[in-house]
Design a protein around this motif. Structure first.
Motif, PDB file in Angstrom:
ATOM      1  N   PHE A  94      -0.088  -1.316   1.787  1.00 40.13           N
ATOM      2  CA  PHE A  94      -0.555  -0.462   2.881  1.00 40.13           C
ATOM      3  C   PHE A  94      -0.617   0.993   2.412  1.00 40.13           C
ATOM      4  N   LYS A 116      -4.486   5.785  -0.360  1.00 38.82           N
ATOM      5  CA  LYS A 116      -4.348   6.614  -1.558  1.00 38.82           C
ATOM      6  C   LYS A 116      -5.707   7.133  -1.995  1.00 38.82           C
ATOM      7  N   LYS A 117      -5.648   8.161  -2.834  1.00 39.38           N
ATOM      8  CA  LYS A 117      -6.884   8.698  -3.384  1.00 39.38           C
ATOM      9  C   LYS A 117      -7.516   7.640  -4.276  1.00 39.38           C
ATOM     10  N   LYS A 118      -8.813   7.445  -4.091  1.00 41.05           N
ATOM     11  CA  LYS A 118      -9.478   6.400  -4.854  1.00 41.05           C
ATOM     12  C   LYS A 118      -9.826   6.901  -6.247  1.00 41.05           C
ATOM     13  N   VAL A 119      -9.785   6.010  -7.198  1.00 38.51           N
ATOM     14  CA  VAL A 119     -10.044   6.421  -8.572  1.00 38.51           C
ATOM     15  C   VAL A 119     -11.469   6.110  -9.018  1.00 38.51           C
ATOM     16  N   THR A 120     -12.248   5.510  -8.108  1.00 38.89           N
ATOM     17  CA  THR A 120     -13.598   5.098  -8.483  1.00 38.89           C
ATOM     18  C   THR A 120     -14.461   6.289  -8.877  1.00 38.89           C
ATOM     19  N   HIS A 128      -1.286   1.939  -0.492  1.00 39.90           N
ATOM     20  CA  HIS A 128      -2.451   2.080  -1.368  1.00 39.90           C
ATOM     21  C   HIS A 128      -3.748   2.168  -0.590  1.00 39.90           C
ATOM     22  N   LEU A 129      -3.761   1.633   0.627  1.00 40.19           N
ATOM     23  CA  LEU A 129      -4.987   1.690   1.434  1.00 40.19           C
ATOM     24  C   LEU A 129      -5.472   3.123   1.588  1.00 40.19           C
TER      25      LEU A 129
END
Lengths: 403, 200
Positions: free
Chosen positions: B34, B39-43, B36-37
């Protein structure tokens, strides 16, 4: 024409058409949501190329499913091979017939149930239809004439048979407590302070947990997706399927999830009630929301129900991307040595409470706690067994790491 | 052979009651996911956004360098072809039309599909004519298209010239003999040490 829809028969047909549309769309978007949730859990963004935020992705997926080559291998049992995905999908869909969506509505002077089929044995129907779902999997695996598919099908059968029992026990607890088999009456019982007036979740949290876990298994979702375990069985029963046939299996899985979510919401979360015990407050607007037959109240109730279903679908996905798959012996141990005894204890407890005429008192959750405490105590006291090791065989010598 | 001293015995971790009940651990796991939902995305949105890359030593598609007069810098010595472990370089040498060198490549083909991008050709080249560029996104519709010929490799030089300038532009600049006959071999070695020539 309008006259026709103001009678229960016509209204049911209308509802069927509307619901089918909603559910098919919802199922398609579930796949997008699944991918999004997977991405978010893994710190990625997820599909965002087709349309804004990837909202047209289901459309693209659908077109792809339809345009892919539909391969039927030479040695498959063709009629069953074609039939299996259809069964999987149909069975998942017809469960919706008995779900009470939003109580009653008044149209043209007639009081109508917002439910496609209001039948006396709604609960049993839902159970029966839910159990049929295994046919799609088993027939698919058998007809594929492929060892991996067959293993998947066998696993699915054993799994479904095992998890039907705790599921049945959890539902039996609800039936004993409420004394109803009609789903709409079960919801009404949970809302109406004169009858029960409390969510079954609060009365029997353990039964709720049992039901939640078994529903994962019934819908073949991780951590119980042994039937299609990619790493071991390629795709399990889906191995030989392609194009829209595989798409139907997919859609069936998500339709099953929606049915199960609605089922849990109805049995344990008071269906369309906003929060537990709202009937006791005697507030005007909440009574209006709970029981008014006006169309506005009906739509609001439908929205509440949809919200609960959405929560469970999200929960399914959330769990899927958290927990790894069980091993098969762990799966069986969990069902037969964990959940079945718990369920039996619960049924005995509920039976006792009903016999004493106090099924909806605080003794129900207290009894649940006692059962959990007993199980925990047993877990602490018993000698821990090493799972998955063949203890009846002599130990292998000469390997690094063994004693 | 495993020696007894190498063997480490590890006991299975003892599970607590909560561990064995499994559900508390499930809740812990759910809490983690949850978090991680949100969190800042690394894409990285690839074609639009690109990761900063190390231009100097990235081993991408090859290029054939040109000297300051725009001629191919290669002297067709076949060093790269010999060094290549994947045998993806094919050179046909010919007599150079220019007086400052003896040979030049008539054909210079690199099979970019066979290449393993190890950079041995770059190491082997005595005149720094062949180099690997930071370019990695090349596509072709056929295998034949992915065999880069001399023109294409020279074009790669023009394309990547700004990004990665040629390290040592005057490497073949021994213009001691413009016009006259080819000197004897001892003079030639002297010529190699002409001013402007780096000591190797």
């Amino acid at each position: 024409m309008y006259e026709f829809f103001t009678h229960q028969f016509g209204f049911s047909i209308l509802l069927m058409a509307v619901l089918l549309g909603i559910i098919m769309t919802a199922v398609a978007y579930c796949i997008l949501l699944e991918r999004k949730v997977a991405a978010w859990v893994q710190d990625r963004i997820g599909p965002n190329r087709a349309g804004p935020f990837g909202l047209l992705q289901p459309l693209a997926d659908g077109v792809k499913f339809l345009l892919k080559e539909d391969i039927i291998s030479r040695n498959v049992d063709k009629p069953l091979f074609v039939l299996a995905p259809a069964i999987a999908f149909t069975v998942a869909l017809i469960g919706f017939a008995v779900i009470p969506w939003a109580g009653q509505v008044r149209l043209g002077g007639n009081l109508l149930e917002v439910q496609v089929a209001s039948i006396d044995v709604g609960l049993l129907y839902l159970l029966a239809v839910g159990s049929l779902a295994v046919y799609g999997v088993v027939l698919g695996g058998w007809a594929s004439n492929n060892k991996y598919s067959f293993y998947g099908a066998m696993r699915a059968t054993a799994q479904m048979l095992s998890y039907e029992i705790p599921l049945g026990l959890a539902i039996l607890v609800v039936v004993l407590t409420t004394g109803q088999l009609r789903l709409e009456n079960i919801v009404a019982w949970q809302i109406d302070p004169a009858a029960g007036g409390v969510w079954n979740l609060l009365l029997h949290p353990l039964a709720f947990v049992l039901m939640l876990i078994t529903v994962f298994a019934e819908a073949n979702r991780l951590p119980f997706d042994l039937a299609e375990a990619e790493q071991e069985l390629i795709g399990g029963y889906q191995t030989e399927y392609s194009a829209m046939k595989m798409g139907l299996f997919y859609l069936g899985e998500y339709a099953h999830m929606i049915t199960s979510s609605a089922f849990i919401a109805v049995l344990f979360l008071g269906g369309w009630e906003l929060f537990p015990g709202s009937g006791r407050l005697g507030w005007g607007w909440i009574d209006w929301l709970n029981t008014s037959p006006s169309i506005a109240a009906m739509l609001l109730r439908f929205a509440i129900m949809a919200g609960k279903i959405f929560f469970f679908i999200f929960f399914f996905m959330w769990v899927r991307w958290t927990i790894p798959r069980f091993r098969f012996d762990q799966l069986m141990r969990l069902a037969w040595r964990g959940m079945v005894p718990m369920g039996l204890g619960l049924v005995a407890l509920t039976g006792l409470l009903v016999y004493r005429g106090q099924p909806a008192t605080f003794w129900a959750p207290v009894g649940n706690l006692i059962i959990v405490a007993v199980i925990m105590l047993w877990q602490v006291v018993r000698k821990p067994t090493v799972t998955g090791r063949q203890t009846h065989l002599p130990p292998v010598t000469g390997f690094a790491g063994t004693r | 052979m495993i020696r007894d001293s190498d063997i480490v015995f590890v006991d299975e971790p003892r599970l607590t009651a909560a561990d064995r009940l499994y559900l508390p651990q499930v809740v812990m796991g759910l809490k983690t996911t949850f978090r991680h939902l949100f969190k800042k995305k690394v894409t990285l949105q690839y074609p639009e956004e690109k990761r900063p890359m190390r231009v100097e030593n990235y081993r991408g598609v090859h290029r054939l360098n040109k000297d300051e007069k725009g001629r191919v810098a290669c002297v067709a010595c076949f060093m790269c072809e010999t060094a290549c472990p994947a045998h993806c370089i094919h050179i046909e040498g010919g007599e150079a039309p220019w007086p400052d060198r003896e040979k030049y490549p008539i054909k210079f083909d690199i099979d970019e599909l066979r290449c393993i991008y190890c950079g041995m050709c770059e190491e082997a080249c005595p005149v720094d004519a062949i180099e690997l560029t930071p370019e990695f996104s090349i596509v072709g519709l056929s295998r034949e298209e992915m065999v880069f010929d001399k023109e294409k490799l020279l074009e790669m030089f023009d394309r990547t010239r700004e990004l990665k300038p040629r390290k040592n532009p005057v490497i073949t600049g021994y213009e001691y003999n413009t016009g006259g006959p080819i000197p004897p071999s001892d003079d030639q070695t002297e010529g190699l040490k002409a001013p402007g020539q780096p000591q190797r």
